[in-house]
Design a protein around this motif. Sequence first.
Motif, PDB file in Angstrom:
ATOM      1  N   GLY A  77       0.830  -1.190   0.000  1.00 57.35           N
ATOM      2  CA  GLY A  77       0.000   0.000   0.000  1.00 57.35           C
ATOM      3  C   GLY A  77       0.867   1.243   0.000  1.00 57.35           C
ATOM      4  O   GLY A  77       2.078   1.181   0.264  1.00 57.35           O
ATOM      5  N   CYS A  78       0.251   2.389  -0.324  1.00 59.25           N
ATOM      6  CA  CYS A  78       1.035   3.621  -0.403  1.00 59.25           C
ATOM      7  C   CYS A  78       0.156   4.817  -0.089  1.00 59.25           C
ATOM      8  O   CYS A  78      -0.870   5.047  -0.742  1.00 59.25           O
ATOM      9  N   GLU A  79       0.568   5.587   0.901  1.00 65.73           N
ATOM     10  CA  GLU A  79      -0.211   6.731   1.338  1.00 65.73           C
ATOM     11  C   GLU A  79      -0.178   7.882   0.345  1.00 65.73           C
ATOM     12  O   GLU A  79      -0.994   8.803   0.447  1.00 65.73           O
ATOM     13  N   HIS A  80       0.721   7.869  -0.604  1.00 66.30           N
ATOM     14  CA  HIS A  80       0.729   8.932  -1.610  1.00 66.30           C
ATOM     15  C   HIS A  80      -0.609   9.010  -2.339  1.00 66.30           C
ATOM     16  O   HIS A  80      -1.011  10.077  -2.796  1.00 66.30           O
ATOM     17  N   GLY A  81      -1.286   7.879  -2.479  1.00 72.21           N
ATOM     18  CA  GLY A  81      -2.653   7.883  -3.012  1.00 72.21           C
ATOM     19  C   GLY A  81      -2.771   8.181  -4.484  1.00 72.21           C
ATOM     20  O   GLY A  81      -3.836   8.651  -4.935  1.00 72.21           O
ATOM     21  N   CYS A  82      -1.750   7.927  -5.282  1.00 76.99           N
ATOM     22  CA  CYS A  82      -1.818   8.206  -6.718  1.00 76.99           C
ATOM     23  C   CYS A  82      -2.958   7.386  -7.331  1.00 76.99           C
ATOM     24  O   CYS A  82      -2.978   6.156  -7.227  1.00 76.99           O
ATOM     25  N   TYR A  84      -3.766   6.582 -10.309  1.00 77.59           N
ATOM     26  CA  TYR A  84      -3.452   5.727 -11.445  1.00 77.59           C
ATOM     27  C   TYR A  84      -2.544   4.564 -11.078  1.00 77.59           C
ATOM     28  O   TYR A  84      -2.160   3.783 -11.941  1.00 77.59           O
ATOM     29  N   CYS A  85      -2.163   4.409  -9.820  1.00 79.36           N
ATOM     30  CA  CYS A  85      -1.104   3.466  -9.438  1.00 79.36           C
ATOM     31  C   CYS A  85      -1.434   2.040  -9.860  1.00 79.36           C
ATOM     32  O   CYS A  85      -2.456   1.473  -9.461  1.00 79.36           O
ATOM     33  N   PHE A  86      -0.545   1.435 -10.657  1.00 84.17           N
ATOM     34  CA  PHE A  86      -0.753   0.070 -11.136  1.00 84.17           C
ATOM     35  C   PHE A  86      -0.659  -0.954 -10.018  1.00 84.17           C
ATOM     36  O   PHE A  86      -1.055  -2.113 -10.189  1.00 84.17           O
ATOM     37  N   ALA A  87      -0.118  -0.550  -8.839  1.00 80.04           N
ATOM     38  CA  ALA A  87       0.035  -1.485  -7.722  1.00 80.04           C
ATOM     39  C   ALA A  87      -1.231  -1.629  -6.886  1.00 80.04           C
ATOM     40  O   ALA A  87      -1.299  -2.507  -6.025  1.00 80.04           O
ATOM     41  N   ARG A  88      -2.230  -0.812  -7.119  1.00 74.17           N
ATOM     42  CA  ARG A  88      -3.457  -0.890  -6.309  1.00 74.17           C
ATOM     43  C   ARG A  88      -4.052  -2.301  -6.262  1.00 74.17           C
ATOM     44  O   ARG A  88      -4.474  -2.764  -5.199  1.00 74.17           O
ATOM     45  N   PRO A  89      -4.114  -3.025  -7.373  1.00 71.05           N
ATOM     46  CA  PRO A  89      -4.719  -4.365  -7.319  1.00 71.05           C
ATOM     47  C   PRO A  89      -4.014  -5.331  -6.374  1.00 71.05           C
ATOM     48  O   PRO A  89      -4.610  -6.334  -5.971  1.00 71.05           O
ATOM     49  N   SER A  90      -2.761  -5.063  -6.007  1.00 67.89           N
ATOM     50  CA  SER A  90      -2.060  -5.974  -5.099  1.00 67.89           C
ATOM     51  C   SER A  90      -2.680  -5.997  -3.716  1.00 67.89           C
ATOM     52  O   SER A  90      -2.497  -6.961  -2.966  1.00 67.89           O
ATOM     53  N   ALA A 128      23.361  -9.210  -7.902  1.00 67.32           N
ATOM     54  CA  ALA A 128      22.821  -8.408  -9.009  1.00 67.32           C
ATOM     55  C   ALA A 128      22.039  -7.282  -8.354  1.00 67.32           C
ATOM     56  O   ALA A 128      21.615  -7.395  -7.196  1.00 67.32           O
ATOM     57  N   PRO A 129      21.849  -6.151  -9.048  1.00 65.04           N
ATOM     58  CA  PRO A 129      21.151  -5.021  -8.424  1.00 65.04           C
ATOM     59  C   PRO A 129      19.781  -5.399  -7.872  1.00 65.04           C
ATOM     60  O   PRO A 129      19.019  -6.113  -8.513  1.00 65.04           O
ATOM     61  N   ILE A 130      19.495  -4.920  -6.669  1.00 61.93           N
ATOM     62  CA  ILE A 130      18.177  -5.081  -6.056  1.00 61.93           C
ATOM     63  C   ILE A 130      17.400  -3.796  -6.284  1.00 61.93           C
ATOM     64  O   ILE A 130      17.903  -2.700  -6.035  1.00 61.93           O
ATOM     65  N   ALA A 131      16.166  -3.943  -6.760  1.00 60.73           N
ATOM     66  CA  ALA A 131      15.327  -2.783  -7.069  1.00 60.73           C
ATOM     67  C   ALA A 131      14.391  -2.484  -5.902  1.00 60.73           C
ATOM     68  O   ALA A 131      13.763  -3.390  -5.346  1.00 60.73           O
ATOM     69  N   PHE A 132      14.298  -1.207  -5.541  1.00 57.06           N
ATOM     70  CA  PHE A 132      13.346  -0.722  -4.536  1.00 57.06           C
ATOM     71  C   PHE A 132      12.378   0.249  -5.223  1.00 57.06           C
ATOM     72  O   PHE A 132      12.760   0.970  -6.135  1.00 57.06           O
ATOM     73  N   GLY A 133      11.141   0.279  -4.739  1.00 52.47           N
ATOM     74  CA  GLY A 133      10.152   1.183  -5.303  1.00 52.47           C
ATOM     75  C   GLY A 133       9.481   0.639  -6.534  1.00 52.47           C
ATOM     76  O   GLY A 133       8.870   1.391  -7.299  1.00 52.47           O
ATOM     77  N   THR A 134       9.545  -0.668  -6.741  1.00 54.28           N
ATOM     78  CA  THR A 134       8.966  -1.256  -7.944  1.00 54.28           C
ATOM     79  C   THR A 134       7.462  -1.442  -7.824  1.00 54.28           C
ATOM     80  O   THR A 134       6.761  -1.542  -8.829  1.00 54.28           O
ATOM     81  N   ASN A 135       6.953  -1.535  -6.606  1.00 55.38           N
ATOM     82  CA  ASN A 135       5.515  -1.711  -6.404  1.00 55.38           C
ATOM     83  C   ASN A 135       4.939  -0.504  -5.673  1.00 55.38           C
ATOM     84  O   ASN A 135       4.105   0.207  -6.210  1.00 55.38           O
ATOM     85  N   THR A 136       5.378  -0.249  -4.459  1.00 61.46           N
ATOM     86  CA  THR A 136       4.951   0.942  -3.731  1.00 61.46           C
ATOM     87  C   THR A 136       6.180   1.710  -3.264  1.00 61.46           C
ATOM     88  O   THR A 136       7.266   1.156  -3.158  1.00 61.46           O
ATOM     89  N   ASP A 137       5.997   2.982  -2.960  1.00 61.69           N
ATOM     90  CA  ASP A 137       7.122   3.877  -2.703  1.00 61.69           C
ATOM     91  C   ASP A 137       7.768   3.580  -1.351  1.00 61.69           C
ATOM     92  O   ASP A 137       7.106   3.612  -0.309  1.00 61.69           O
ATOM     93  N   PRO A 138       9.072   3.291  -1.325  1.00 64.80           N
ATOM     94  CA  PRO A 138       9.734   3.030  -0.045  1.00 64.80           C
ATOM     95  C   PRO A 138       9.924   4.289   0.798  1.00 64.80           C
ATOM     96  O   PRO A 138      10.264   4.185   1.980  1.00 64.80           O
ATOM     97  N   TYR A 139       9.706   5.461   0.205  1.00 67.72           N
ATOM     98  CA  TYR A 139       9.843   6.730   0.943  1.00 67.72           C
ATOM     99  C   TYR A 139       8.493   7.421   1.104  1.00 67.72           C
ATOM    100  O   TYR A 139       8.403   8.635   1.074  1.00 67.72           O
ATOM    101  N   GLN A 140       7.444   6.629   1.312  1.00 69.59           N
ATOM    102  CA  GLN A 140       6.145   7.211   1.630  1.00 69.59           C
ATOM    103  C   GLN A 140       6.164   7.699   3.080  1.00 69.59           C
ATOM    104  O   GLN A 140       7.109   7.431   3.831  1.00 69.59           O
ATOM    105  N   PRO A 141       5.131   8.448   3.512  1.00 72.24           N
ATOM    106  CA  PRO A 141       5.176   9.096   4.825  1.00 72.24           C
ATOM    107  C   PRO A 141       5.504   8.184   6.004  1.00 72.24           C
ATOM    108  O   PRO A 141       6.184   8.612   6.946  1.00 72.24           O
ATOM    109  N   ALA A 142       5.062   6.932   5.992  1.00 74.26           N
ATOM    110  CA  ALA A 142       5.326   6.029   7.124  1.00 74.26           C
ATOM    111  C   ALA A 142       6.819   5.838   7.361  1.00 74.26           C
ATOM    112  O   ALA A 142       7.254   5.577   8.499  1.00 74.26           O
ATOM    113  N   GLU A 143       7.628   5.966   6.317  1.00 71.40           N
ATOM    114  CA  GLU A 143       9.073   5.762   6.440  1.00 71.40           C
ATOM    115  C   GLU A 143       9.706   6.762   7.388  1.00 71.40           C
ATOM    116  O   GLU A 143      10.723   6.468   8.035  1.00 71.40           O
ATOM    117  N   SER A 144       9.122   7.950   7.518  1.00 71.77           N
ATOM    118  CA  SER A 144       9.711   8.956   8.409  1.00 71.77           C
ATOM    119  C   SER A 144       9.691   8.496   9.853  1.00 71.77           C
ATOM    120  O   SER A 144      10.547   8.897  10.657  1.00 71.77           O
TER     121      SER A 144
END
Length: 359
Positions: A77-82, A84-90, A128-144
């Motif tokens: 989930g992501c509090e940014h609330g976009c 159009y977010c393609f991750a919503r169905p998850s 190999a490189p690990i990707a962050f932010g591929t589904n929901t934003d790792p720097y959304q408000p809860a991260e603070s």
Amino acid sequence: MLPPRDPDEILKARGAAHRPAGRFEPYQAVRESDGWDSAPDEHLLRTEISLETPRRIISRNQSPDVPFDRSVNPYRGCEHGCIYCFARPSHAYLGLSPGLDFETRITAKPDAARLLAAEIARPGYAVAPIAFGTNTDPYQPAESRLGIMRQCLRVLHDWNHPVSLVTRGRLVLRDLDLIGAMAARGQIFVGVSLTTLDPALARQMEPRAPAPATRLAMIGALAGAGVRVRVMLAPIIPGLTDHEIESLLAAARKAGAASASMIPIRLPLEVAALFRDWLDRHHPGRAAHVMSRIHAIRGGRDNDPRFGQRMRGEGVEADLMHQRFRIARKRLGYDRTAPPLDCSRFAPPPRPGDQLALF
């Protein structure tokens, strides 16, 4: 058709306005008055954070449409609330709604860093490189408050493990000490998502994400610290934001972005109805036109999930959008490709008592 919204819920800076059941739910709950209701029990809908304790944290994929085979998502989930977010169905996998639940009921993984360290320390692990932010934003408000992303970055920094990171959260600048050190070793790049330069439109589409000017400032701060930044025009919405392709690229290049990418809007599963409702609420006079132009690049449908097409679109209109993007990218001096991230330094961090290397 979306269910009626709860009239007692006060929504402040939310993208969705409804809570439709996920596609796996057999029933849809609809609130109806029986005439015996007392005074309205109005309340502000607030964000709830729950904790999850997974057994593993690295997700693997074999998709030909993405340039990585592993990723980590500290949050569901992501509090940014976009809208159009393609991750919503998850969120349907959790028995929650891809609508309001996606942006108000967030799941955090506080053990992510410990699990990450254990997984990359396993014998036979191939770096190999690990990707962050591929589904929901790792720097959304809860991260603070929780600092899970910073803990993960600390692990990867100490192990000299390469990272690709995508965000629109200003909180990424909090970790500039770690990110800058990894950038100096060629082990990280940061993608910043930029969808529009219109602050009013951004407020409607991405109600709790940083404003466009803030994201441009993020690009500048990251680039000033020696971090390679990619501006990601994702998504571009025909009939709503596609006229900004050139101006978005120009603003990001001026701020310091070194490379750029673009993805037309995708409306998978439950996202299509939520996006239509958002258009009807905020842009009723343009709703039919915007959807017709989305259909023009998606084979007459709301979404085309086929590999090779879902990230690009098809048809004359999609081709013109990509051609405009390529021409502007070349004119502005963006790099077409980025140097690969350095995997050669990957090694366990030294521990107290370890013998130092002679050379």
